[in-house]
Design an enzyme around this catalytic site. Structure first.
Site, PDB file in Angstrom:
ATOM      1  CB  CYS A  95      -4.362  -0.143  -7.123  1.00 17.41           C
ATOM      2  SG  CYS A  95      -2.577  -0.088  -7.267  1.00 17.41           S
ATOM      3  NE  ARG A 108      -1.193  -1.284   3.779  1.00 15.69           N
ATOM      4  CZ  ARG A 108      -1.231  -1.126   5.101  1.00 15.69           C
ATOM      5  NH1 ARG A 108      -2.332  -0.737   5.688  1.00 15.69           N
ATOM      6  NH2 ARG A 108      -0.157  -1.339   5.845  1.00 15.69           N
TER       7      ARG A 108
END
Ligand SMILES: NC(=O)c1ccc[n+]([C@@H]2O[C@H](COP(=O)([O-])OP(=O)(O)OC[C@H]3O[C@@H](n4cnc5c(N)ncnc54)[C@H](O)[C@@H]3O)[C@@H](O)[C@H]2O)c1
Length: 462
Positions: free
Chosen positions: A263, A154
């Protein structure tokens, strides 16, 4: 091991630096000359906590270097990672694989000896087959195995995530490739990070399914938040109440302005397209994508609702621009649709973000960028918290109220407590937990707002 990372973006740079930290010899390659020149001068092209020190240490110890030409690194490497971008293809939402296939074409004539080519980019099912076909067509003699190794880091916590993954997914049935991948991730394996070996196609799908599931959780709680607002319930307590169930879990249940970033939106679109191509429409995910798309812009209506539906002539201060804290990534950030909608409604927008303003300037126009949160709030008619940066969590509320022309706060991340905000005299709207803020006339005075705030406080305590 000798490693080449093709693509030195968020994933390539962080993965490359971490592999170097594990003790491998890594060369990060990119076709962006300015980026590589900057990296060679010690400049870090992205904002990511801890990355500067990690790069400096590994470059200093001679394990990490940067290049624009791939010939030498590819020839010398045991493992070549492809970590180039796979954005949405313009027009149809499929993943644009042109960078991945370019990389495969560039690698093919150069490989020497047994080489593992690893797709780290997020790619649709079957992309590994095509990468292999491209390489075999150009070099039938090459001793190459193509592996899928999707990345789950992340942004904002990328180094930690890379070094402490929940799992490492390796898609290959080839024993030599399995050994090479085990070797490259050995330090994590020693730390007991589970390595999941699957077929290549399964690995490719795991990545999309994971992102789609997380996106679904977010959209689910966002819709529950909308219902909470109508029925007088508190979404944070609902999320807590359901998250305590181990089968559900507490993560990704924070109601907000919708998911964005580099994403989730594009991966969701790509998975939906893949499924349609295989005549298996994913209706749940189609709904997730559709609700999320409309939600970002709808957040502007939370602001206009406080002013009887119009923002003409109002100044709105927006705190936070990036899609989440601790990154400078503006790709598909909810703030983009939000700010455009505020401007469409006639508002002048002021904004502050601790790291994202440079990139924001490339994609937003007519925004006044400010030096800090208080500068941003000055003379504003409303303040919107769009990204939950740590520094926005403990603002001096009295100072904020004194600076603003109108004490209206729309907290899209629920980082403040309604009772506290009402105590300071703010008209406060969160997501899914306060009763809808009462609309105020455009001419409402400061005192009028304070009394509205009081009645909202009363209502929320009912
Ligand atoms: N950003 C994330 O948080 C994240 C997390 C997991 C997976 N991913 C996936 O990883 C992939 C990379 O994402 P990113 O965010 O790092 O992208 P990015 O856009 O930040 O970086 C991609 C880099 O690849 C370079 N590049 C493109 N083609 C090249 C070529 N042929 N040779 C050399 N360099 C080339 C570009 O110049 C760019 O610097 C994507 O598929 C993405 O979906 C991203």
């Amino acid at each position: 091991m000798r490693v080449t990372m093709i693509g030195t973006g968020y994933v390539g740079l962080i993965s490359g630096a971490c592999f170097a930290e594990f003790g491998h010899d890594v060369i990060c390659v990119d076709r962006d000359f300015a980026k590589i020149a900057g990296l060679r001068r010690g400049e870090v092209p992205i904002y990511e906590p801890g990355l500067h020190d990690l790069l400096r240490a590994n470059v200093g110890q001679g394990r990490l270097s940067f290049a624009t030409a791939i010939e030498e690194p590819v020839r010398a490497s045991d493992v070549i990672f492809i970590a180039v971008g796979t954005p949405s293809r313009r027009g149809d939402g499929h993943a644009d694989l042109s960078h991945v296939f370019d990389a495969a074409r560039e690698i093919a004539p150069l490989v020497e000896g047994f080489t593992v080519v690893v797709t780290k980019s997020t790619v649709p099912v079957g992309t590994g087959d095509e990468v292999e076909r491209i390489i075999r067509e150009a070099r039938p003699d090459a001793d190459v195995v193509v592996v899928s190794n999707p990345e789950f880091l992340r942004e904002g916590a990328a180094i930690h995530d890379f070094k402490h993954p929940d799992r490492i997914v390796i898609g290959t049935n080839d024993e030599r490739a399995k050994n090479a991948m085990t070797e490259i991730y050995r330090p994590l394996n020693l730390n007991q990070a589970p390595m999941l070996f699957t077929s290549r196609r399964t690995a490719e799908l795991i990545k999309y399914a994971a992102n789609a599931f997380l996106a679904t959780k977010i959209s689910f709680i966002n819709e529950i938040a909308d219902l909470c607002e109508k029925v007088g319930a508190d979404v944070q307590e609902v999320a807590h109440g359901i998250g305590l169930d181990n089968r559900i879990g507490p993560k990704f249940l924070h109601a907000g302005p919708g998911f964005g970033g580099s994403c989730f939106p594009k991966d969701l679109r790509a998975l939906i397209k893949t499924a349609q191509d295989h005549d298996v429409p994913l209706r749940i995910l189609e709904a997730v994508a559709a609700t999320n798309d409309t939600r970002k812009r709808a957040m502007a209506r939370k602001v206009s609702a406080v002013f009887n539906g119009t923002l003409r002539g109002k100044t709105v201060a927006v705190l936070g621009l990036t899609f989440k804290p601790n990154t400078d990534d503006m790709r598909e950030a909810p703030s983009l649709a939000l700010i455009t909608a505020l401007q469409d409604m006639g508002a002048q927008v002021r904004a502050f973000d601790p790291a994202g303003m440079g990139r924001a300037q490339d994609v937003l126009s007519d925004v006044i960028y400010c030096d800090n949160a208080y500068d941003c709030a000055e003379s504003a008619d409303a303040l919107v918290i769009a990204t939950e940066w740590e520094q926005f969590r403990a603002l001096d509320l009295q100072r904020l109220r004194d600076l603003m022309d109108c004490p209206v706060v729309v907290d899209l991340r629920n980082i403040y407590r309604p009772e506290e905000m009402h105590r300071y005299g703010f008209t406060y709207t969160g997501v899914g937990r306060s009763l809808a803020a009462p609309a105020i006339a455009n001419t409402a005075s400061f005192d009028g707002l304070a009394s509205l705030a009081k009645s909202a406080e009363k209502a929320s305590s009912l």
